[in-house]
Design a protein around this motif. Sequence first.
Motif, PDB file in Angstrom:
ATOM      1  N   SER A   4      34.815  -8.326  18.457  1.00 35.62           N
ATOM      2  CA  SER A   4      34.913  -8.303  17.120  1.00 35.62           C
ATOM      3  C   SER A   4      32.508  -8.417  17.852  1.00 35.62           C
ATOM      4  CB  SER A   4      35.009 -10.037  16.711  1.00 35.62           C
ATOM      5  OG  SER A   4      34.843 -11.285  17.119  1.00 35.62           O
ATOM      6  N   LEU A   5      33.348  -8.741  19.200  1.00 39.89           N
ATOM      7  CA  LEU A   5      31.684  -9.168  19.765  1.00 39.89           C
ATOM      8  C   LEU A   5      31.288  -8.095  20.089  1.00 39.89           C
ATOM      9  CD1 LEU A   5      29.354 -11.028  21.002  1.00 39.89           C
ATOM     10  CD2 LEU A   5      30.804 -10.455  23.417  1.00 39.89           C
ATOM     11  N   TRP A   6      31.530  -6.856  20.410  1.00 41.17           N
ATOM     12  CA  TRP A   6      31.304  -6.116  21.455  1.00 41.17           C
ATOM     13  C   TRP A   6      31.220  -5.321  19.493  1.00 41.17           C
ATOM     14  CZ3 TRP A   6      28.623  -3.956  24.980  1.00 41.17           C
ATOM     15  CH2 TRP A   6      29.208  -5.533  26.384  1.00 41.17           C
ATOM     16  N   PHE A   7      32.007  -5.339  18.704  1.00 40.62           N
ATOM     17  CA  PHE A   7      31.975  -4.718  17.539  1.00 40.62           C
ATOM     18  C   PHE A   7      30.220  -5.088  16.926  1.00 40.62           C
ATOM     19  CE2 PHE A   7      31.345  -5.034  12.861  1.00 40.62           C
ATOM     20  CZ  PHE A   7      32.187  -3.197  12.134  1.00 40.62           C
ATOM     21  N   VAL A   8      29.700  -6.856  16.871  1.00 36.56           N
ATOM     22  CA  VAL A   8      28.980  -6.623  15.573  1.00 36.56           C
ATOM     23  C   VAL A   8      27.547  -6.276  16.873  1.00 36.56           C
ATOM     24  CG1 VAL A   8      27.521  -9.019  15.738  1.00 36.56           C
ATOM     25  CG2 VAL A   8      29.948  -9.003  15.287  1.00 36.56           C
ATOM     26  N   ALA A   9      27.496  -6.124  18.694  1.00 38.33           N
ATOM     27  CA  ALA A   9      26.742  -5.619  19.206  1.00 38.33           C
ATOM     28  C   ALA A   9      26.525  -4.757  18.723  1.00 38.33           C
ATOM     29  CB  ALA A   9      26.492  -6.365  20.668  1.00 38.33           C
ATOM     30  N   GLY A  10      27.061  -4.378  18.425  1.00 36.54           N
ATOM     31  CA  GLY A  10      27.437  -1.891  18.381  1.00 36.54           C
ATOM     32  C   GLY A  10      26.465  -1.972  17.068  1.00 36.54           C
ATOM     33  N   ALA A  11      26.816  -2.714  15.966  1.00 38.61           N
ATOM     34  CA  ALA A  11      26.244  -2.830  14.531  1.00 38.61           C
ATOM     35  C   ALA A  11      25.055  -3.258  14.335  1.00 38.61           C
ATOM     36  CB  ALA A  11      26.789  -3.904  13.228  1.00 38.61           C
ATOM     37  N   GLY A  12      24.665  -4.357  15.563  1.00 39.56           N
ATOM     38  CA  GLY A  12      23.437  -4.805  15.289  1.00 39.56           C
ATOM     39  C   GLY A  12      22.198  -3.697  15.804  1.00 39.56           C
ATOM     40  N   ALA A  13      23.009  -3.172  17.357  1.00 38.16           N
ATOM     41  CA  ALA A  13      22.291  -2.061  17.581  1.00 38.16           C
ATOM     42  C   ALA A  13      21.921  -0.184  17.175  1.00 38.16           C
ATOM     43  CB  ALA A  13      23.034  -1.547  18.999  1.00 38.16           C
ATOM     44  N   GLY A  14      22.658  -0.334  16.117  1.00 37.80           N
ATOM     45  CA  GLY A  14      22.879   0.796  14.748  1.00 37.80           C
ATOM     46  C   GLY A  14      21.436   0.695  14.402  1.00 37.80           C
ATOM     47  N   VAL A  15      22.038  -1.031  13.644  1.00 36.51           N
ATOM     48  CA  VAL A  15      20.805  -1.239  12.937  1.00 36.51           C
ATOM     49  C   VAL A  15      19.222  -0.814  13.261  1.00 36.51           C
ATOM     50  CG1 VAL A  15      20.357  -3.299  11.531  1.00 36.51           C
ATOM     51  CG2 VAL A  15      22.643  -2.353  11.192  1.00 36.51           C
ATOM     52  N   TYR A  16      19.204  -2.071  14.631  1.00 37.56           N
ATOM     53  CA  TYR A  16      18.086  -1.629  14.980  1.00 37.56           C
ATOM     54  C   TYR A  16      17.147  -0.111  14.812  1.00 37.56           C
ATOM     55  CZ  TYR A  16      14.353  -2.581  18.449  1.00 37.56           C
ATOM     56  OH  TYR A  16      12.821  -1.804  19.301  1.00 37.56           O
ATOM     57  N   ALA A  17      18.474   0.898  15.874  1.00 38.87           N
ATOM     58  CA  ALA A  17      18.145   2.257  16.126  1.00 38.87           C
ATOM     59  C   ALA A  17      17.948   2.883  14.636  1.00 38.87           C
ATOM     60  CB  ALA A  17      18.779   2.846  16.418  1.00 38.87           C
ATOM     61  N   MET A  18      18.501   2.308  13.478  1.00 37.80           N
ATOM     62  CA  MET A  18      17.582   3.409  12.337  1.00 37.80           C
ATOM     63  C   MET A  18      16.595   2.789  11.492  1.00 37.80           C
ATOM     64  SD  MET A  18      21.396   3.205  10.154  1.00 37.80           S
ATOM     65  CE  MET A  18      20.773   4.025   8.973  1.00 37.80           C
ATOM     66  N   SER A  19      16.105   0.855  11.958  1.00 42.80           N
ATOM     67  CA  SER A  19      14.836   0.822  11.511  1.00 42.80           C
ATOM     68  C   SER A  19      13.890   1.370  11.594  1.00 42.80           C
ATOM     69  CB  SER A  19      15.024  -0.489  11.373  1.00 42.80           C
ATOM     70  OG  SER A  19      14.616  -1.187  12.754  1.00 42.80           O
ATOM     71  N   ARG A  20      14.145   1.119  13.932  1.00 43.24           N
ATOM     72  CA  ARG A  20      12.902   2.039  14.197  1.00 43.24           C
ATOM     73  C   ARG A  20      12.307   3.966  14.136  1.00 43.24           C
ATOM     74  NH1 ARG A  20       9.633  -0.975  16.457  1.00 43.24           N
ATOM     75  NH2 ARG A  20       9.659   0.758  18.279  1.00 43.24           N
ATOM     76  N   ALA A  21      13.260   4.436  13.572  1.00 40.83           N
ATOM     77  CA  ALA A  21      13.578   5.902  14.201  1.00 40.83           C
ATOM     78  C   ALA A  21      13.207   6.200  11.958  1.00 40.83           C
ATOM     79  CB  ALA A  21      14.954   6.771  13.339  1.00 40.83           C
ATOM     80  N   ARG A  22      13.344   4.820  11.017  1.00 40.84           N
ATOM     81  CA  ARG A  22      12.921   5.121   9.320  1.00 40.84           C
ATOM     82  C   ARG A  22      11.233   5.396  10.021  1.00 40.84           C
ATOM     83  NH1 ARG A  22      11.969   0.764   6.697  1.00 40.84           N
ATOM     84  NH2 ARG A  22      13.715  -0.158   8.113  1.00 40.84           N
TER      85      ARG A  22
END
Length: 85
Positions: A4-22
């Motif tokens: 669950s820790l790795w899932f949350v870390a991956g989800a956070g990284a994905g959201v961060y990458a999407m916002s930077r790309a936008r």
Amino acid sequence: MARSLWFVAGAGAGVYAMSRARRAAEALTSAGLKDRLSGIGVGVRLFRDEVAAGQAEKEAELRERMGLVPHGVPELTTHDTMKDH
């Protein structure tokens, strides 16, 4: 727990990458570039005004230190004083 820790870390990284790309995609549009250029123009004008103010302040300080008349005040010459008499 570790999964669950790795899932949350991956989800956070994905959201961060999407916002930077936008943000990057938005900055490369014509409106985004126009906003950036106008911001640079404002910055240049502010810098120019600050330099001019500092230059005027330093010139007034130097004139005072050297005993010269302030800038813009005409100096009396011997020719001007002779007209009065």
